[in-house]
Design a protein around this motif. Structure first.
Motif, PDB file in Angstrom:
ATOM      1  N   TYR A 123      -0.990  10.016  -2.741  1.00  0.00           N
ATOM      2  CA  TYR A 123      -2.240  10.735  -2.424  1.00  0.00           C
ATOM      3  C   TYR A 123      -3.094  10.937  -3.680  1.00  0.00           C
ATOM      4  O   TYR A 123      -4.126  11.596  -3.616  1.00  0.00           O
ATOM      5  N   ARG A 124      -2.667  10.366  -4.821  1.00  0.00           N
ATOM      6  CA  ARG A 124      -3.455  10.463  -6.051  1.00  0.00           C
ATOM      7  C   ARG A 124      -4.086   9.111  -6.398  1.00  0.00           C
ATOM      8  O   ARG A 124      -4.459   8.874  -7.534  1.00  0.00           O
ATOM      9  N   TYR A 125      -4.144   8.223  -5.416  1.00  0.00           N
ATOM     10  CA  TYR A 125      -4.791   6.927  -5.621  1.00  0.00           C
ATOM     11  C   TYR A 125      -6.216   6.985  -5.077  1.00  0.00           C
ATOM     12  O   TYR A 125      -6.449   7.568  -4.022  1.00  0.00           O
ATOM     13  N   GLY A 126      -7.125   6.361  -5.788  1.00  0.00           N
ATOM     14  CA  GLY A 126      -8.471   6.176  -5.258  1.00  0.00           C
ATOM     15  C   GLY A 126      -8.531   4.845  -4.531  1.00  0.00           C
ATOM     16  O   GLY A 126      -7.505   4.295  -4.133  1.00  0.00           O
ATOM     17  N   GLU A 127      -9.737   4.341  -4.390  1.00  0.00           N
ATOM     18  CA  GLU A 127      -9.957   3.079  -3.699  1.00  0.00           C
ATOM     19  C   GLU A 127      -9.150   1.942  -4.346  1.00  0.00           C
ATOM     20  O   GLU A 127      -9.061   1.855  -5.566  1.00  0.00           O
ATOM     21  N   THR A 128      -8.549   1.099  -3.522  1.00  0.00           N
ATOM     22  CA  THR A 128      -7.804  -0.073  -3.989  1.00  0.00           C
ATOM     23  C   THR A 128      -8.780  -1.198  -4.329  1.00  0.00           C
ATOM     24  O   THR A 128      -9.790  -1.352  -3.649  1.00  0.00           O
ATOM     25  N   MET A 150       0.800  -1.216   0.000  1.00  0.00           N
ATOM     26  CA  MET A 150       0.000   0.000   0.000  1.00  0.00           C
ATOM     27  C   MET A 150       0.839   1.276   0.000  1.00  0.00           C
ATOM     28  O   MET A 150       0.357   2.325  -0.385  1.00  0.00           O
ATOM     29  N   LEU A 210      -7.986   9.518 -10.750  1.00  0.00           N
ATOM     30  CA  LEU A 210      -7.143   8.870  -9.732  1.00  0.00           C
ATOM     31  C   LEU A 210      -6.565   7.542 -10.223  1.00  0.00           C
ATOM     32  O   LEU A 210      -7.155   6.866 -11.060  1.00  0.00           O
ATOM     33  N   ARG A 249     -14.908   4.691 -11.234  1.00  0.00           N
ATOM     34  CA  ARG A 249     -15.012   5.903 -10.405  1.00  0.00           C
ATOM     35  C   ARG A 249     -13.652   6.570 -10.251  1.00  0.00           C
ATOM     36  O   ARG A 249     -13.511   7.782 -10.371  1.00  0.00           O
TER      37      ARG A 249
END
Lengths: 274, 274
Positions: free
Chosen positions: B130-135, B119, B162, B156
């Motif tokens: 900080y530019r990742y959305g939900e994993t 992660m 993202l 999404r």
């Protein structure tokens, strides 16, 4: 060879064996930021606990120095082993991508030694890491500058039922307004945003916008000194957390989304009882 | 005292000094999953590199054992020091929240030793954390079970610009269909999803849905053996990555969102040249 070594979040014992071995091999050891060194403890002889552990001096490099002297640091790494120490993970909340890019362009070998960062250690509060949306940074409001673009990100995360990790502002080596006018650099004392201030600002924004992505009854988790022996984790509403003294920095805040029963069970251990 | 200790991602040298000190203090050392121990290397005397480093035996605990014998393990931690080793961070991709909750309910002290996990170590590819959305997790398709609920999450994330970290399926100690019928447990050989299979499934979904959250020309980053000496990172379109042999597990995949110039600069070093 340039080693970029994550130190983890707590104290000098959080370095990995691989990281320590690399440091011992290095001819020069740089560390980003003065305050970081302080957080690792200074003893009466002025040496930090890190220097004692490593048996060699550490050169402190603030952002200014890294930006202005990057070429110098990197040139040394051409013919020698140079370590660059970073609190957390090399690619955690603060980015060192730029240093890596420069090194690679200069054909310098780079080795990364990973470690825990707030981005994964936050998992300790019980909210599952894969249920977080985009992370936001909350900057200090000033009289004239009250940015709130992170609000939309929180709103989007909340709409999707996702948790939001809020990283709180750190202001270190900020030139004073006076010094900027006089052209002689003096610096403001370092400031670290508390959870209380973050919540105050968050509530101000939602009020000013007359919106309701969250409110004073929204469940949050406040975390102080994450990864340290004396870390503090409290779950509660914004209103509840605002009344709590979380003590010394660093602080961060999670605004919860939709929670799963297992997440709730874990949060219960941290729940504010007032 | 129950210590839950993250081992990081590479080899036995990725444990922290704090983690190693805790292990040395412990009367009993458990480790989740057999394949994890194998990944730390076995020598001719059958001892793992971990056991050699620690100077004591490790008891392998697969998910079944943890679930069935949790009470036993925890009871030991009442009067003795017990270590529970976890690849990555204790609260990383795989959760050990449940064990912590049980321990706390039994009034057992728990200490967490953090470490890097996928992660945060994923940051090495240059895409900002900080530019990742939900994993998302991508499970193996079977003839009859082709779940695709993760598609909406990717969609999404992409709509918001993202990045999406895709964790790929690991099937270890899965009972064979035959053994389930006969009531005698035999297990399938372990399977780890490759980047190639993940992309194949991802493209099948988007085709079946006649949608376009991504397509074969979407930029991705494939990462194999993240954190190891021989890690492999390649940036390219789905079509390009599908042709690459990433070698041994574990693999993971990032579907990029909107990229920043600094992110692009870093990706360039990893870019597929075919």
């Amino acid at each position: 060879m340039l080693y970029i070594i994550g130190l983890g979040l707590g104290d000098e014992q959080d370095i990995t064996l691989k990281g320590l071995e690399a440091v011992k091999k290095c001819n020069k050891v740089y560390m980003e930021a003065y305050t970081s060194l302080l957080s690792f403890g200074l003893s009466t002889d002025g040496l930090s606990n890190l220097e004692k552990l490593y048996g060699k001096p550490i050169i402190l490099a603030d952002r200014e120095m890294v930006e202005e002297k990057a070429h110098e640091i990197l040139s040394e790494a051409h013919d020698a082993h140079v370590a660059f120490l970073v609190v957390g993970d090399p690619f955690g909340a603060t980015t060192h991508t730029d240093l890596v890019v420069r090194a690679k362009k200069m054909a310098i070998d780079v080795k990364i030694v990973h470690n825990a960062s707030v981005m994964n250690a936050i998992g300790i509060c019980g909210l599952q890491l894969y249920r977080y949306g985009e992370t936001v940074s909350i900057p200090f409001f000033t009289e004239t500058w009250r940015p709130d673009s992170f609000y939309e990100k929180i709103q989007r995360n909340r709409m999707m039922g996702l948790h939001t990790l809020c990283l709180l502002d750190i202001r270190v080596k900020e030139p004073t307004l006076e010094s900027l006018c006089r052209g002689r650099k003096t610096y403001e004392p370092p400031r670290y945003m508390t959870i209380n201030t973050a919540i105050e600002q968050l509530l101000e924004i939602v009020e000013a916008r007359e919106e309701s992505a969250y409110n004073k009854d929204t469940e949050c988790v406040g975390l102080a000194r994450l990864g340290s022996e004396d870390q503090m984790i409290v779950a509660g509403t914004m209103k509840q957390l605002q009344l709590i003294d979380f003590g010394a920095p660093l602080h961060c805040l999670v605004i919860t989304g939709k929670t799963h029963p297992v997440e709730e069970e874990m949060l219960d251990f941290y729940r504010c009882r007032t």
